[in-house]
Motif scaffolding. Structure first.
Motif, PDB file in Angstrom:
ATOM      1  N   ASP A 179     -14.962   2.980  -4.324  1.00 33.99           N
ATOM      2  CA  ASP A 179     -16.292   3.240  -4.878  1.00 33.99           C
ATOM      3  C   ASP A 179     -17.400   2.492  -4.131  1.00 33.99           C
ATOM      4  O   ASP A 179     -18.528   2.970  -4.040  1.00 33.99           O
ATOM      5  N   GLN A 180     -17.073   1.319  -3.618  1.00 33.93           N
ATOM      6  CA  GLN A 180     -18.091   0.465  -3.006  1.00 33.93           C
ATOM      7  C   GLN A 180     -18.349   0.800  -1.538  1.00 33.93           C
ATOM      8  O   GLN A 180     -19.201   0.177  -0.904  1.00 33.93           O
ATOM      9  N   ASN A 181     -17.624   1.773  -1.005  1.00 38.28           N
ATOM     10  CA  ASN A 181     -17.811   2.179   0.386  1.00 38.28           C
ATOM     11  C   ASN A 181     -18.068   3.681   0.434  1.00 38.28           C
ATOM     12  O   ASN A 181     -17.607   4.427  -0.437  1.00 38.28           O
ATOM     13  N   PRO A 182     -18.799   4.134   1.455  1.00 35.58           N
ATOM     14  CA  PRO A 182     -19.109   5.568   1.539  1.00 35.58           C
ATOM     15  C   PRO A 182     -17.840   6.428   1.567  1.00 35.58           C
ATOM     16  O   PRO A 182     -16.811   6.017   2.105  1.00 35.58           O
ATOM     17  N   THR A 183     -17.932   7.605   0.998  1.00 35.53           N
ATOM     18  CA  THR A 183     -16.800   8.530   0.973  1.00 35.53           C
ATOM     19  C   THR A 183     -16.306   8.801   2.393  1.00 35.53           C
ATOM     20  O   THR A 183     -17.099   9.044   3.308  1.00 35.53           O
ATOM     21  N   GLY A 184     -15.001   8.732   2.565  1.00 34.83           N
ATOM     22  CA  GLY A 184     -14.394   9.045   3.850  1.00 34.83           C
ATOM     23  C   GLY A 184     -14.271   7.876   4.801  1.00 34.83           C
ATOM     24  O   GLY A 184     -13.755   8.038   5.916  1.00 34.83           O
ATOM     25  N   THR A 185     -14.727   6.673   4.393  1.00 33.22           N
ATOM     26  CA  THR A 185     -14.671   5.531   5.316  1.00 33.22           C
ATOM     27  C   THR A 185     -13.448   4.645   5.095  1.00 33.22           C
ATOM     28  O   THR A 185     -13.022   3.940   6.006  1.00 33.22           O
ATOM     29  N   VAL A 186     -12.872   4.654   3.897  1.00 35.09           N
ATOM     30  CA  VAL A 186     -11.752   3.770   3.598  1.00 35.09           C
ATOM     31  C   VAL A 186     -10.434   4.459   3.945  1.00 35.09           C
ATOM     32  O   VAL A 186     -10.146   5.562   3.472  1.00 35.09           O
ATOM     33  N   HIS A 187      -9.644   3.794   4.772  1.00 40.26           N
ATOM     34  CA  HIS A 187      -8.302   4.261   5.124  1.00 40.26           C
ATOM     35  C   HIS A 187      -7.294   3.273   4.539  1.00 40.26           C
ATOM     36  O   HIS A 187      -7.422   2.059   4.733  1.00 40.26           O
ATOM     37  N   ILE A 188      -6.326   3.778   3.818  1.00 39.43           N
ATOM     38  CA  ILE A 188      -5.296   2.936   3.214  1.00 39.43           C
ATOM     39  C   ILE A 188      -4.035   3.004   4.065  1.00 39.43           C
ATOM     40  O   ILE A 188      -3.579   4.093   4.430  1.00 39.43           O
ATOM     41  N   VAL A 189      -3.498   1.830   4.382  1.00 42.93           N
ATOM     42  CA  VAL A 189      -2.236   1.747   5.111  1.00 42.93           C
ATOM     43  C   VAL A 189      -1.162   1.275   4.145  1.00 42.93           C
ATOM     44  O   VAL A 189      -1.238   0.158   3.623  1.00 42.93           O
ATOM     45  N   GLY A 190      -0.183   2.120   3.888  1.00 43.38           N
ATOM     46  CA  GLY A 190       0.908   1.792   2.984  1.00 43.38           C
ATOM     47  C   GLY A 190       2.129   1.325   3.739  1.00 43.38           C
ATOM     48  O   GLY A 190       2.814   2.127   4.378  1.00 43.38           O
ATOM     49  N   MET A 191       2.401   0.018   3.687  1.00 43.88           N
ATOM     50  CA  MET A 191       3.595  -0.528   4.338  1.00 43.88           C
ATOM     51  C   MET A 191       4.435  -1.281   3.311  1.00 43.88           C
ATOM     52  O   MET A 191       5.002  -2.326   3.578  1.00 43.88           O
TER      53      MET A 191
END
Length: 395
Positions: A179-191
């Motif tokens: 929510d605190q970052n523009p749409t489409g900017t956050v990438h989640i890395v699942g390790m």
């Protein structure tokens, strides 16, 4: 750029990273952390950061103990960063880490969480034996911490750790990051297990619409729809969570899978890790790698022998001598998965062209099967990782 206490706060990159990690289960999570910190502005570099690290969630069993390991590893790393960045005056943004759920979404996975090993004992005091993943000690550690740059009285900068009030949950922390970052900017890395991401989806069904991309260390099932493969250790640790996350993935959001067959092409030697540990003893990457190897040798000698092809004489060596006798001590699964989140590193892989089963999702498969490992030049990948990670130890 903007000034903070007379110093310059670097403009933050448009791409943001959020890590989900079961750090402490294997040294490759630590190697991934080193790579991400190096790419996200925690080193002195002539080039601007490739992304901003906005948060870390520890997942899997004993999440607070894993967070405690992360804290102890970050202390010397961020201290080095403060020294390297002193001359430039460029300050990274604050970083927050949160302990995730202590039980899986999938009840059938509870036993595997209980049996999961924790190889952080040499770094985190009073966490019990290698196999002790009970919650006996977990409450002794904070559930959330934050690090930020502060200015000392003498004018120098240092990273200061702050224990912050626990957030409602790691799932809410993930939603806040989105929510605190523009749409489409956050990438989640699942390790690690996707437990907390599944809880975030349960809290808000459309949560992943704001996501820029999901990068998974593991294989994907290829039968009709996006589904987790039971061959993937991270996903297998909570299959229901992975299934719920994949079912909620919007069509337009890319999902990248870095499978084990890609990781099999790249290896880190004991001498490489030990050279970093020698420069910064507070980051015992070589010791933790050997500790993990010793645990695997005792718990599953057949698998250990098959992976490392050890001779009988090497197999009888004590743990402290084992690393030097093996051709490698780590396959950097998680670091390779993190590479896929950086556009300038993704070109080092060759994704599979067989994406026809995934007509309803944007899916990139790398190393999803033994016939196509997806790494045309393994040495280039290894050199890329070493080049960036070594910068953390330059002080």
């Amino acid at each position: 750029q903007r000034r903070v206490h007379g110093r310059i706060r670097m403009d933050q990159p448009s791409r943001k990273l959020l890590l989900l990690t079961d750090i402490g289960s294997d040294v490759d999570d630590i190697l991934a952390l080193l790579y991400v910190l190096a790419r996200c502005g925690f080193v002195s570099s002539p080039t601007p950061p490739a992304a901003q690290l906005v948060g870390i969630v520890t997942t899997g069993a004993r999440t607070r103990s894993r967070l405690a390991l992360l804290r102890n590893l970050c202390a010397p790393l961020l201290d080095n960063a403060s020294k390297m960045l002193q001359a430039s005056g460029h300050l990274p943004a604050p970083l927050t880490a949160v302990a995730g759920a202590s039980v899986p979404v999938d009840p059938s996975a509870a036993a595997s969480w209980t049996d999961a090993h924790f190889c952080g004992c040499t770094v985190v005091p009073n966490v019990g034996a290698e196999h002790d993943v009970r919650e006996d000690h977990d409450d002794a550690f904070p559930a959330a911490v934050s690090w930020c740059f502060h200015r000392r009285v003498d004018g120098s900068e240092c990273f200061v750790e702050e224990t912050i009030p626990p957030v409602t949950s790691a799932a809410q922390f993930i939603l806040d990051c989105l929510d605190q970052n523009p749409t489409g900017t956050v990438h989640i890395v699942g390790m690690g297990p996707l437990t907390d991401l599944a809880h975030a989806v349960r809290l808000r069904q459309d949560a992943l619409v704001r996501l820029g991309g999901l990068h998974i260390q593991g294989q994907c099932g290829t039968e009709g729809c996006l589904q987790p493969s039971p061959q993937s250790y991270n996903l297998r640790m909570d299959m229901r969570a992975a299934s719920e996350v994949f079912a909620a993935m919007p069509r337009a959001v890319p999902c990248v899978f870095l499978g084990k067959y890609a990781a099999y092409t790249v290896a880190f030697s004991f001498s490489c890790l030990n050279s970093w540990q020698t420069k910064c003893p507070g980051i015992p990457v070589a010791s933790l790698a050997v500790q993990q190897l010793g645990l695997l040798r005792r718990s599953n000698p057949e698998l250990f022998s098959r992976i490392y092809g050890v001779s009988k004489s090497a197999d009888e060596l004590p743990d402290e001598q084992l690393g030097r006798a093996l051709p490698f001590v780590s396959r950097p699964y998680d670091a390779l998965a993190c590479m896929t989140a950086f556009t300038d590193a993704l070109h080092l892989f060759r994704p599979s062209e067989n994406l026809r089963p995934f007509l309803h999702n944007t899916v990139i498969l790398i190393g999803n099967c033994p016939e196509d490992h997806g790494v045309p030049h393994p040495l280039s990948v290894e050199n890329h990782l070493v080049e960036h990670m070594s910068r953390l130890f330059e002080v």
